[in-house]
Scaffold this motif. Structure first.
Motif, PDB file in Angstrom:
ATOM      1  N   LEU A   1      50.618  32.650  41.153  1.00 19.97           N
ATOM      2  CA  LEU A   1      50.338  33.548  40.698  1.00 19.97           C
ATOM      3  C   LEU A   1      50.244  33.807  39.504  1.00 19.97           C
ATOM      4  O   LEU A   1      49.472  34.919  39.074  1.00 19.97           O
ATOM      5  N   GLU A   2      50.925  33.731  39.027  1.00 19.67           N
ATOM      6  CA  GLU A   2      51.053  32.829  37.288  1.00 19.67           C
ATOM      7  C   GLU A   2      49.049  32.794  36.534  1.00 19.67           C
ATOM      8  O   GLU A   2      49.003  33.432  35.925  1.00 19.67           O
ATOM      9  N   ARG A   3      49.151  31.594  37.460  1.00 18.45           N
ATOM     10  CA  ARG A   3      47.872  31.210  36.930  1.00 18.45           C
ATOM     11  C   ARG A   3      47.186  32.180  37.294  1.00 18.45           C
ATOM     12  O   ARG A   3      45.518  32.010  36.499  1.00 18.45           O
ATOM     13  N   ALA A   4      47.345  32.775  38.064  1.00 16.44           N
ATOM     14  CA  ALA A   4      45.762  33.120  38.893  1.00 16.44           C
ATOM     15  C   ALA A   4      45.880  34.866  38.240  1.00 16.44           C
ATOM     16  O   ALA A   4      44.127  35.461  37.989  1.00 16.44           O
ATOM     17  N   MET A   5      46.596  35.917  37.719  1.00 18.92           N
ATOM     18  CA  MET A   5      46.139  36.494  36.669  1.00 18.92           C
ATOM     19  C   MET A   5      46.525  36.198  35.375  1.00 18.92           C
ATOM     20  O   MET A   5      45.747  37.112  35.020  1.00 18.92           O
ATOM     21  N   ALA A   6      46.670  34.966  35.350  1.00 20.41           N
ATOM     22  CA  ALA A   6      46.028  34.626  33.863  1.00 20.41           C
ATOM     23  C   ALA A   6      45.410  34.167  33.490  1.00 20.41           C
ATOM     24  O   ALA A   6      44.297  34.524  32.969  1.00 20.41           O
ATOM     25  N   ARG A   7      44.857  33.298  34.831  1.00 19.63           N
ATOM     26  CA  ARG A   7      43.318  33.131  34.645  1.00 19.63           C
ATOM     27  C   ARG A   7      42.223  33.052  35.431  1.00 19.63           C
ATOM     28  O   ARG A   7      41.029  32.998  35.640  1.00 19.63           O
ATOM     29  N   GLY A   8      42.224  33.573  36.159  1.00 19.35           N
ATOM     30  CA  GLY A   8      41.441  34.619  37.739  1.00 19.35           C
ATOM     31  C   GLY A   8      40.730  33.613  38.286  1.00 19.35           C
ATOM     32  O   GLY A   8      41.377  32.645  37.987  1.00 19.35           O
ATOM     33  N   GLY A   9      39.943  33.900  39.379  1.00 22.61           N
ATOM     34  CA  GLY A   9      39.396  32.721  39.762  1.00 22.61           C
ATOM     35  C   GLY A   9      40.288  32.697  41.329  1.00 22.61           C
ATOM     36  O   GLY A   9      40.900  32.919  41.795  1.00 22.61           O
TER      37      GLY A   9
ATOM     38  N   SER B   1      45.985  38.073  31.159  1.00 23.48           N
ATOM     39  CA  SER B   1      44.841  38.617  30.909  1.00 23.48           C
ATOM     40  C   SER B   1      44.376  40.131  31.571  1.00 23.48           C
ATOM     41  O   SER B   1      43.667  41.031  30.859  1.00 23.48           O
ATOM     42  N   VAL B   2      45.123  39.899  32.350  1.00 24.82           N
ATOM     43  CA  VAL B   2      44.016  41.288  33.613  1.00 24.82           C
ATOM     44  C   VAL B   2      44.646  42.695  33.342  1.00 24.82           C
ATOM     45  O   VAL B   2      43.967  43.463  33.275  1.00 24.82           O
ATOM     46  N   ALA B   3      45.846  42.238  32.654  1.00 22.23           N
ATOM     47  CA  ALA B   3      46.845  43.399  32.576  1.00 22.23           C
ATOM     48  C   ALA B   3      45.600  44.567  30.877  1.00 22.23           C
ATOM     49  O   ALA B   3      46.181  45.518  30.825  1.00 22.23           O
TER      50      ALA B   3
ATOM     51  N   ALA C   1      42.561  43.785  31.025  1.00 22.21           N
ATOM     52  CA  ALA C   1      41.288  43.932  31.108  1.00 22.21           C
ATOM     53  C   ALA C   1      40.980  44.914  31.493  1.00 22.21           C
ATOM     54  O   ALA C   1      41.796  46.777  32.138  1.00 22.21           O
ATOM     55  N   SER C   2      39.897  45.805  32.240  1.00 25.57           N
ATOM     56  CA  SER C   2      39.034  46.864  32.350  1.00 25.57           C
ATOM     57  C   SER C   2      39.563  46.550  34.193  1.00 25.57           C
ATOM     58  O   SER C   2      40.473  45.750  34.799  1.00 25.57           O
ATOM     59  N   ALA C   3      39.594  48.344  34.119  1.00 22.79           N
ATOM     60  CA  ALA C   3      39.911  48.869  36.132  1.00 22.79           C
ATOM     61  C   ALA C   3      38.912  47.827  36.797  1.00 22.79           C
ATOM     62  O   ALA C   3      39.090  47.160  37.728  1.00 22.79           O
ATOM     63  N   PRO C   4      37.778  47.546  36.468  1.00 26.85           N
ATOM     64  CA  PRO C   4      36.838  46.404  38.049  1.00 26.85           C
ATOM     65  C   PRO C   4      37.583  45.651  37.818  1.00 26.85           C
ATOM     66  O   PRO C   4      37.596  44.952  39.284  1.00 26.85           O
ATOM     67  N   SER C   5      38.595  44.555  36.573  1.00 23.76           N
ATOM     68  CA  SER C   5      39.005  43.129  36.649  1.00 23.76           C
ATOM     69  C   SER C   5      40.341  43.518  37.443  1.00 23.76           C
ATOM     70  O   SER C   5      40.480  42.634  38.276  1.00 23.76           O
ATOM     71  N   LYS C   6      41.168  44.722  37.339  1.00 24.45           N
ATOM     72  CA  LYS C   6      41.752  44.962  37.492  1.00 24.45           C
ATOM     73  C   LYS C   6      41.693  44.792  39.657  1.00 24.45           C
ATOM     74  O   LYS C   6      42.397  44.685  40.608  1.00 24.45           O
ATOM     75  N   GLY C   7      40.883  46.035  39.796  1.00 22.16           N
ATOM     76  CA  GLY C   7      40.484  45.395  40.906  1.00 22.16           C
ATOM     77  C   GLY C   7      40.324  44.108  41.636  1.00 22.16           C
ATOM     78  O   GLY C   7      40.257  43.633  42.666  1.00 22.16           O
ATOM     79  N   ARG C   8      39.576  43.781  41.202  1.00 30.39           N
ATOM     80  CA  ARG C   8      39.509  42.118  41.726  1.00 30.39           C
ATOM     81  C   ARG C   8      40.811  41.157  41.829  1.00 30.39           C
ATOM     82  O   ARG C   8      40.794  40.296  42.757  1.00 30.39           O
ATOM     83  N   ALA C   9      41.595  41.655  40.834  1.00 32.33           N
ATOM     84  CA  ALA C   9      42.940  41.260  40.489  1.00 32.33           C
ATOM     85  C   ALA C   9      43.815  41.721  42.075  1.00 32.33           C
ATOM     86  O   ALA C   9      44.567  40.717  42.733  1.00 32.33           O
ATOM     87  N   CYS C  10      43.983  42.519  42.093  1.00 32.96           N
ATOM     88  CA  CYS C  10      44.789  43.469  43.770  1.00 32.96           C
ATOM     89  C   CYS C  10      43.002  42.882  45.317  1.00 32.96           C
ATOM     90  O   CYS C  10      44.407  42.378  45.786  1.00 32.96           O
ATOM     91  N   ALA C  11      41.772  42.394  44.600  1.00 33.10           N
ATOM     92  CA  ALA C  11      41.875  41.941  45.971  1.00 33.10           C
ATOM     93  C   ALA C  11      41.418  40.114  46.252  1.00 33.10           C
ATOM     94  O   ALA C  11      42.326  40.355  47.361  1.00 33.10           O
TER      95      ALA C  11
END
Length: 779
Positions: free
Chosen positions: A178-186, A229-231, A233-243
């Motif tokens: 989870l830490e890596r997914a939230m830090a680097r996305g993807g 990095s998500v924290a 970022a913009s709202a769309p990035s937060k939305g992608r993280a939630c998804a």
């Protein structure tokens, strides 16, 4: 005149050297594990666990032998408690990946190898998590060492609770992903997180997996707003993280569907299949809670002295909640030096885990019992203590990171040292005045102080005194080492090694108390009467009623002996109701010279020990596994079955007790009389049972094995009614003539779960491969 230097030739490191350098921490951990478990690994013995002997050894042995003989998974376990579903009721880690070791080694060795492997993985995955926070190698290695050797983890070996070890070892992997997914996305990283969640659920320790999801959800919320990095970022990035996080949860549940769907359907079924289908009262839900004396044992584990001389308020205690005195000290130091979001989260998680584990001693667990779904189905709140072990180990790594990078001024270090030395002095004083401490505790700590408990407390005082002085010495030495962190670079670089050696010595001495190796023949080779029963069980189906300690759980099942008793958390509710009824006397009720409950259950012998030596008492009028009966009686209220069976005027050999009138394919019922039909043959073949029977009149074919709605009876392609008889066993209406009947077990939840799991694994692999390929093209 000019001169030139010869060119520098650089040789590539051999692959083995590169591997050793890259994974040097993990290799060190593997070496420590080999030393810790050397007696087991090199001796060929059995790694003893109190629960794994009567339960795990039999369940895994049955699974392995069944798969080898029939090339399919068993759906039904006929060896205990009159029979119960194998997959739906959950018999351990059937689908857990490391269970393959049971098929590669003798079962008792495969079971032990799994535990040793996951103790190592706990350390390796903790290093993975700490590296996800970009920690230095030394700090990550220290945190991994603390977690790997934590008695909270290792002591589960002696308790024989492998599922708890699996969840504890996997937790840092899940959090690190989870830490890596939230830090680097993807999306690939979120898919990996989903797979890890699914494997955690497949551990079969559903309660701890649920607790793990609590911590994971809280960590996700934290990272959504702080420290990633998500924290920022913009709202769309937060939305992608939630998804992505929602996708990971869904993937995890779908990957685990092969085990989760049948288990949940079984426990939550409206018909109340399981004894756990009913929500428990709070007394049951809070049973096996931590108590104040066990919290004190988190400072000096010998205070309550589990497992050797436990005197706490639980009936007994087979594991330790000790995380290490230096672990606690360094965790406090990490919070005192810096209070960022990650550290506060870890500290909060540790405090939550301890407060929740205390059950009714704090308002936290009662609140969760009333508000949080599923908590009413659980007991033993301390199962969440793995979260405390994880958080404290991570905080101790943060403290090492601080001391290596920014130790602070000498005054701050001296203050830290003073606090540690002062705490060590208090612990030493408690050891010196052990009797006075015990007196104050028994006077003011509460609880029911029986004479037996007081004797146990007094007997534990010498061990407590020695341990308190030792713990004080380790803490004092560690505090002094921290005080020297402000020295030169070499002194600072040595600090993790010094503290690591102290932690190793502290945790090692506790871990070794919970690692016991025994001769496997004691458990795997039938002795005496059990050997006779095992031989007879090869040619005939019957049950044994054991009333000898050491045979009343699942010990006989490993030798192929069916028992009327046994232990399983998901026992069929109607069988429990029958055997626990007052009239049944735990199935041993006697009417004249007869044992009606044992007769109905095809019990051929009572195994007892009148003078210490186990002996067999034949149940002379025991009824067969299959038999024909022409008379029946309908009892609409099944609660009346035990009383009717215990009625001296009632003979179960000639009358079947049913819930409803049987149907004989629309034919009129013939006159009832003496049974003239017969069962000519029956055969158990995998998950099917074949029976040849001849009947002259309409009859009931009674099968003395627990009724369950997933069993179906067929004659050719036509399905026959399968009724519940005597409140718990099976009965099939049979018309006159010769019949070839097949009984087959079909669990729709398992079949659906199996295909959901396979489809999810396939689609996840395709999605991950497509994402990686698309990235490669973009690059």
């Amino acid at each position: 005149m000019s001169s030139s230097r010869p060119p520098v030739v650089r040789f590539a490191r051999p692959p083995v050297v590169r591997f050793a350098v890259k994974f040097r921490v993990e290799l060190l951990f593997a070496l420590l594990i080999v030393v810790l478990f050397r007696e087991y690994l090199f001796g060929g013995g059995l790694l003893y666990g109190t629960d794994s002997i009567p339960g795990g050894l039999f369940f895994r042995g049955f699974l392995v032998e069944f798969v080898r003989e029939y090339h399919e998974l068993p759906r039904w376990n006929p060896f205990i408690l009159g029979g119960l579903p194998f997959l739906d009721a959950t018999h351990g880690d059937t689908f857990f990946p490391s269970s393959v070791l049971q098929f590669l080694f003798p079962v008792h060795r495969g079971m032990g190898h799994k535990l040793v492997l996951h103790v190592f993985l706990a350390g390796a995955f903790m290093v993975f998590y700490l590296r996800s926070l970009r920690m230095r190698t030394a700090a990550a290695a220290f945190g991994g060492l603390v977690y790997m050797l934590s008695p909270i983890l290792v002591s589960y070996i002696f308790a024989g609770q492998d599922g708890k070890i699996y969840v504890t070892s996997l937790a840092p992997l899940v959090f690190g992903l989870l830490e890596r997914a939230m830090a680097r996305g993807g999306m690939v990283r979120f898919l990996g997180l989903g797979l890890a969640i699914g494997v955690t659920i497949l551990s079969a320790q559903i309660q701890m997996a649920y607790h793990c999801m609590w911590v994971l959800g809280a960590l996700f919320v934290l990272r959504l707003f702080r420290g990633s990095s998500v924290a920022e970022a913009s709202a769309p990035s937060k939305g992608r993280a939630c998804a992505g996080f929602a996708l990971a949860i869904v993937v995890g549940l779908l990957v685990a569907a092969v085990q989760l769907l049948p288990a949940v359907s079984y426990v939550k079924h409206p018909a109340g299949f399981s004894v756990r289908s009913e929500k428990t009262d709070y007394e049951h839900a809070s049973s096996w809670s931590l108590h104040p004396e066990e919290v004190a044992s988190m400072i000096v584990p010998e205070f309550c002295d589990a497992p050797n001389g436990y005197w706490g308020r639980n009936p007994f205690k087979l594991n330790s909640d000790y995380a290490g005195i230096l672990t606690l000290y360094l965790a406090v130091l990490a919070i005192a030096r810096r209070r960022d979001a990650t550290r506060l989260f870890l500290a909060g998680t540790a405090v939550f885990a301890v407060a929740y584990s205390l059950g009714g001693h704090t308002p936290l667990h009662p609140l969760f019992y009333r508000v949080v779904p599923q908590v009413k189905l659980f007991r033993a709140p301390p199962l969440v203590m793995f979260a405390a072990a994880f958080s404290l180990a991570a905080l101790s790594a943060h403290a090492i990171q601080d001391l290596l990078e920014r130790p602070g001024d000498r005054r701050a270090l001296r203050t830290s040292m003073a606090w540690g030395v002062g705490a060590a002095a208090l612990i030493a004083l408690a050891g010196v005045f052990a009797e006075e401490v015990a007196g104050l505790w028994s006077r003011y700590a509460g609880g029911d102080w029986t004479e037996e408990r007081m004797r146990a407390l007094e007997a534990s005082l010498p061990a407590f005194r020695r341990a308190a002085l030792l713990v004080a010495g380790i803490l004092g030495a560690g505090a002094v080492a921290v005080g020297q962190a402000g020295g030169g670079g070499s002194t600072r670089r040595l600090l993790p090694w010094v503290l690591g050696v102290l932690v190793f010595a502290d945790l090692w001495r506790i871990d070794t108390d919970f690692i016991r190796v025994e001769d496997p023949a004691i458990w795997t080779e039938p002795q005496g009467v059990a050997k006779l029963l095992a031989e007879e069980s090869r040619s005939e189906k019957f049950r044994v009623m054991p009333v000898v300690p050491g045979t009343m759980a699942n010990e006989l099942g490993y030798h192929g002996i069916e028992s009327a008793l046994g232990f399983h958390d998901n026992e069929l509710a109607w069988y429990r109701e029958l055997r626990s009824a007052p009239e049944a006397g735990n199935l041993l009720a006697q009417v004249g010279e007869s044992f009606p409950f044992l007769r109905v259950l095809n019990t051929k012998f009572v195994l007892f020990a009148p003078e210490g030596a186990p002996k067999l008492w034949p149940v002379s009028d025991s009824l067969g596994r299959f038999r024909l009966v022409e008379d029946w009686e309908v009892l609409a209220d099944q609660r009346a079955v035990p009383a009717r069976l215990a009625d001296p005027e009632f003979d179960p050999a000639v009358t079947v007790l049913l819930e409803e009138e049987p149907e004989f394919a629309g034919l009129p019922t013939a006159a009832r009389g003496d049974t003239s039909g017969r069962v000519t043959r029956y055969e158990y073949r995998g998950n099917e049972i074949f029976v040849d029977v001849y009947a002259e009149r309409n009859s009931l074919l009674v099968h003395s094995e627990n009724w369950f709605p997933y069993w179906h009876a067929f004659e050719g392609d036509r399905e026959l009614p399968l009724l519940r008889a005597y409140g718990t066993v099976r009965a099939i209406p049979i018309t006159p003539g010769t019949h070839k009947i097949r009984l087959a077990f079909h669990s729709a939840p398992y079949e659906a779960g199996k295909w959901i799991t396979l489809a999810t694994l396939f689609l996840t692999g395709v999605a991950a491969a497509a994402t990686v390929r698309r990235r490669g093209r973009s690059a």
